[in-house]
Structures are given as structure tokens and as C-alpha cells.
Design a protein around this motif. Sequence first.
Motif, PDB file in Angstrom:
ATOM      1  N   PHE A 190      18.096   0.361  15.261  1.00  0.00           N
ATOM      2  CA  PHE A 190      18.931  -0.693  14.712  1.00  0.00           C
ATOM      3  C   PHE A 190      18.687  -0.859  13.118  1.00  0.00           C
ATOM      4  CE2 PHE A 190      18.397  -1.805  18.986  1.00  0.00           C
ATOM      5  CZ  PHE A 190      19.824  -1.870  19.554  1.00  0.00           C
ATOM      6  N   LEU A 191      17.982   0.023  12.505  1.00  0.00           N
ATOM      7  CA  LEU A 191      17.772  -0.002  10.967  1.00  0.00           C
ATOM      8  C   LEU A 191      19.021   0.190  10.459  1.00  0.00           C
ATOM      9  CD1 LEU A 191      16.092  -0.330   8.644  1.00  0.00           C
ATOM     10  CD2 LEU A 191      15.153   1.662   8.962  1.00  0.00           C
ATOM     11  N   PRO A 223      22.947 -11.286  11.393  1.00  0.00           N
ATOM     12  CA  PRO A 223      22.065 -11.602  10.425  1.00  0.00           C
ATOM     13  C   PRO A 223      21.968 -10.660   9.213  1.00  0.00           C
ATOM     14  CG  PRO A 223      20.845 -10.595  12.381  1.00  0.00           C
ATOM     15  CD  PRO A 223      22.106 -11.046  12.632  1.00  0.00           C
ATOM     16  N   ALA A 224      22.934  -9.287   9.548  1.00  0.00           N
ATOM     17  CA  ALA A 224      22.890  -8.470   8.276  1.00  0.00           C
ATOM     18  C   ALA A 224      24.137  -8.707   7.574  1.00  0.00           C
ATOM     19  CB  ALA A 224      23.269  -7.035   9.004  1.00  0.00           C
ATOM     20  N   ALA A 244      23.308   4.771   4.332  1.00  0.00           N
ATOM     21  CA  ALA A 244      23.808   4.930   5.915  1.00  0.00           C
ATOM     22  C   ALA A 244      23.134   6.250   6.491  1.00  0.00           C
ATOM     23  CB  ALA A 244      25.174   4.847   6.083  1.00  0.00           C
ATOM     24  N   ALA A 245      23.291   7.366   5.562  1.00  0.00           N
ATOM     25  CA  ALA A 245      22.699   8.513   6.147  1.00  0.00           C
ATOM     26  C   ALA A 245      21.399   8.650   6.379  1.00  0.00           C
ATOM     27  CB  ALA A 245      23.274   9.589   5.065  1.00  0.00           C
ATOM     28  N   VAL A 246      20.419   7.880   5.232  1.00  0.00           N
ATOM     29  CA  VAL A 246      19.210   8.139   5.387  1.00  0.00           C
ATOM     30  C   VAL A 246      18.774   7.205   6.670  1.00  0.00           C
ATOM     31  CG1 VAL A 246      17.086   7.097   4.319  1.00  0.00           C
ATOM     32  CG2 VAL A 246      18.920   8.579   2.963  1.00  0.00           C
ATOM     33  N   ASN A 247      19.232   6.241   6.666  1.00  0.00           N
ATOM     34  CA  ASN A 247      18.907   5.269   8.026  1.00  0.00           C
ATOM     35  C   ASN A 247      19.255   5.898   9.223  1.00  0.00           C
ATOM     36  OD1 ASN A 247      17.706   3.000   6.674  1.00  0.00           O
ATOM     37  ND2 ASN A 247      19.918   2.094   6.148  1.00  0.00           N
ATOM     38  N   THR A 270      25.160   5.574  16.976  1.00  0.00           N
ATOM     39  CA  THR A 270      24.000   6.412  16.838  1.00  0.00           C
ATOM     40  C   THR A 270      22.898   5.504  17.744  1.00  0.00           C
ATOM     41  OG1 THR A 270      24.612   7.705  14.819  1.00  0.00           O
ATOM     42  CG2 THR A 270      22.279   7.562  15.617  1.00  0.00           C
ATOM     43  N   ALA A 271      22.832   4.252  17.165  1.00  0.00           N
ATOM     44  CA  ALA A 271      21.705   3.427  17.872  1.00  0.00           C
ATOM     45  C   ALA A 271      21.795   3.348  19.216  1.00  0.00           C
ATOM     46  CB  ALA A 271      21.712   1.942  17.143  1.00  0.00           C
TER      47      ALA A 271
END
Length: 439
Positions: free
Chosen positions: A13-14, A116-117, A331-334, A80-81
Motif C-alpha cells: 500500500f506504499l 490519510p494520504a 508512483a513508478a518507484v513505489n 497492483t496492491a
Amino acid sequence: MIRQALRRNPWAFLGPAATQALAAALVTTGLCLLASFDGAPLDPAQRAALTDSGIADLGLIFVISSVYLSLLIVGVTMGTAIADQAQDLALVRTIGATPARVRRAIAAQAALIAVPATVAGIPLGLLAGRAWLAGLTGHGVVPAEVGFRLHAGTVPSAFAVTVGTSLLGALIAAIRPSRLRPAVALTEAAVPRRRAGLVRTPVGVLLVAGGITLSVLLTGENAETADQAGFFVMLAMCVGVGLLGPLLLRVAAPLARLFGATGALAADAVVARARSLSGALVPLTLAVGFAAFTIVLSSTTAHVTGVATPAADRWIEFAGTGAYTAFAAIAAVNTLVTVIQARRHDLAVIRLAGGTRGRTLAIVICEALVVTATALVAGAVVAITTLLPLLHTALGTWRPWVPVSWLLAGIAITAALVLTGLALPAAASLRRAPIEVVG
């Protein structure tokens, strides 16, 4: 079920949390710019000059672009999550959970992450909006009388975008796992599907073909029409490439075999994980496409006309593109971190089968190179398809021009992003004894 999913898959969920916070920040920035321009105490001449320059529309462009990016990126990362929980969802179905209950649980997860985000993203957007407006006034683009104002609809709009796109992405991702029979779900969780989607691939081909066709038609129009319609070309191409992501990665996977036995293992891993890796391909393609479009357009214009872009215009172009590119890159890195965290068990099995830590890491690096090459080619195709009509109609040339140093820098930055998302987390997970991970 919801609490256990969040505890069991914190890394999954990161990506959604980071992209939702950034989406809320961009929406906040755009709305506050709208309020700042509309509420500024300007005389009629200043107001007319601001309107004629098009600067007054920046806030609206920011908001529209933010919603567009959120639909693409937040939805993808949330999907993805959810896909990372395939085995857990299969087990829940096995013990009797109905499809409706699975979908409700997934929707609740999406909302719990988005709220929260968004709360974290709104203050970030306020700071970014102040900085953006200070840059505009500092470069003399807008009158000094334009002060920063808070838009009344900031909070509800930010929540509507982030929660809405998060729920949409989660529910779309939940359709298949919630409908599968428990035994089939367990099998697919253990052995990912490799066949292309019966709907996804044709729609992706149709969108890419539509974007290319529109690009060709725009070459016969005037420069203003080509500029305005360029957004729809990029939209069709980006969505199409996103849908074709798994197919593109499977086509590019054999490139890894150039690196010998290690590359062969990497190629097989890319094919097996093409669907999850394609979640990172969408924001990577967006990042490369946005950056390439702005840089090539600016450099080609200066090269053809011999006149450098004014500093104020360059600041507007690059600052806006930088915000969108950073959004997509993060977003890609996460997403890549999420993918590699889900593969800790697989990497540990390779170690137990005799692979050294260095050999295992080399496999991941080869996979990263395949993803990098695919993203660079896809992003370049999106940028060129969008650019060519504009270059032809506005500058009378079909030849884009970009300094070699910028080209090499773009390749290096893209590779660094992918390696950060894949190789660094893999190296960290390989520090643990493989038996601990498997056990």
C-alpha cells in the motif's frame, strides 16, 4: 480481514498512499491557483492581459491534468496492491467469503489508505501552490497583486479525486479474484496467468491505433488545432500502452537473454510477472513521455528558429512538466517496490537452490534493464506521436532535435528510477537468510 491485510501487506500500500497524496497535492495546487487568479485585485487592463496570455487557465489545466493522471496512476497502483493479495483473497474465498464480501473488504482498504494520504497531500499542495505562484510573480509572468488564496472546494475536491480513483482501481482489480471459484483462485495465486487479456489487449491496440491515426490527421490542421488536440493523442497513447503493458514486457523479455544464463532467468521472471510489472510501466511511460515532449519541443523550437525560449516561458513549461513527471516517477518507484517485496519468497527460493546473493541480485538487475528499455521505447513513441503534428504545423519540420547530453541524461534517470524500485529493495531483502524468508 481489512486490518490483517494492511498489517500483512504494508509495502503493497506504499505505492497507492504516495500517489494519492501527490494527487491531492496537485488538485490542491490547481484549485488554489484558480482562486488566486480569480480573486486578485487587478484593474481591467491587467485582467485582460492575464486572460489573453492564457496564464489564468493554468489552474484549470492543473486540475484537469491531475484528474487525468490520478485516473491512470492512482488506479493502477491501487490495482497492483490488490493483485499482491491474490493468495490471501483466494484463502478468504476458500473459507466461505462471498464475492460481494471480498469486494466490500477491498473497497474499505482503498478508502482507509486514501483518506490519510489525502490529509497528508493537501498541506503539501498548499506549499507547492505558494511556491508556484511566487515563481510566477518572481519571473514577472503575473502581476505582483496576485496573492495566494485558498479555494473553498479544495478539501472536498481532493478527497473526491483520490478516494474516487482509489475505489475505482481497487474494484476493477477485485472483479476477477472475487468471481473465481476458490480452487481456481488458489491455483492462479500460486502460478500467475501468462496469457494476454481477451479484452485488455484489443482495446489497447485500438487506443494506440486511434492515437496514431489522430496524430496523422492533425498534420493537415493548423498549429493551434494540433496543439489543442495533442492532449487527446497523448491520452489515447498512454492508456493504450498501459493496457498493452504485459504484452510489451513479454515481447521485450528476450533482450535479457543477451546476458547469458542470468539473463535467461530474468527473461523468464519478466514473462511470469509481466502483469504486476506493467503496473510500473504506465507511470514510467507517462514520465518519459511528458519529459520528452517538453524538452524536445523546446529544444527543436530553439534549434529551428534560432531564438531561445524566454526564461519565464521556460520556467512555466519545465516547472509544470517537472511536477507531473515527479508524480509519475514516484508512483513508478513505489509500484516496483511493491512488486519486489511480493517476490521475496521467490528470491529466497533461488538462494536455497544454490544461487549466490550476487547472482540473485544480477537477475533482478537484468529484469530492471528490460523494464527500463520498454519504458524508454514506449515513452519515446508516445512523445513522438504527440509531437510530430505540432512540429510540422508550427515549425514546418518533421525532425525533432534534442542535445545528446539530454538524451543520455533521460536514459540514465529512467534506469536509476527502475533500479531504485527493484534492485535496492531486492538487495535489502537478500541480507536476510533465505530460510527465514521461506519459513
